[in-house]
Design a protein around this motif. Structure first.
Motif: not given
Ligand SMILES: [Zn+2]
Length: 171
Positions: A75-77, A79-81, A92-96, A112-114
């Protein structure tokens, strides 16, 4: 007060796919939107990633994590899409998400993350669905058992649900 862009984007997805009740099938929705989902046993710190290469949209998910967490990652990714397409076309967006709480919270520092987290929260736990449960089923959110029962309905972690409920303002 107008609705935030990311919240509206999540609601648009819910109505477009005619989701009537939880759980929201995020993987199916992402695939229907032409996104390829790749599962891998990444480093534990890595939750997921997203990129667009030559028009091909890819979301990577750490399949070593709990299924509920994988749903949140998708769902988070997603959202980025939807919200940050240009960003994903350039890198490449990486979420740690080393700090799980930071990943779930919508009060962090990176806008962006919010946005992606707000999108994910609204997509997985649509406000209208939640309010319905809170009202009609007279759910006691102080009760641990009720809370985990509700989390099971939505297929989210209890922690994600708690964060979601915290964000609610009483009318
Ligand atoms: Zn993210």
């Amino acid at each position: 007060m107008s609705v935030l862009l990311e919240i509206q984007a999540a609601r648009d997805v819910i109505s477009r796919f005619e989701v009537k009740s939880p759980p929201v099938h995020v993987e199916r929705i992402a695939k229907s939107l032409g996104i390829t989902i790749q599962y891998g046993a990444f480093d534990d710190k890595l939750s997921g990633m997203a990129f667009i290469k030559d028009g091909v949209k890819v979301i990577g998910v750490n399949n070593a994590h709990h299924p509920n967490r994988q749903r949140f990652t998708i769902a988070h990714e997603l959202g980025h899409m939807i919200l940050h397409q240009q960003l994903l076309e350039s890198s490449v967006h990486v979420d740690t998400g080393t700090l799980r709480r930071d990943f779930l919270a919508t009060t962090g520092s990176d806008p962006i993350e919010i946005q992606a987290n707000r999108f994910a929260a609204e997509l997985l736990m649509p406000e209208t669905f939640l309010r319905e449960f809170l009202r009609d089923k007279s759910l006691d959110v102080e009760d641990e058992e009720s809370l985990s029962e509700l989390a099971r309905r939505f297929k989210v972690s209890t922690m994600a649900l708690q964060f979601r409920l915290l964000a609610f303002q009483e009318p």
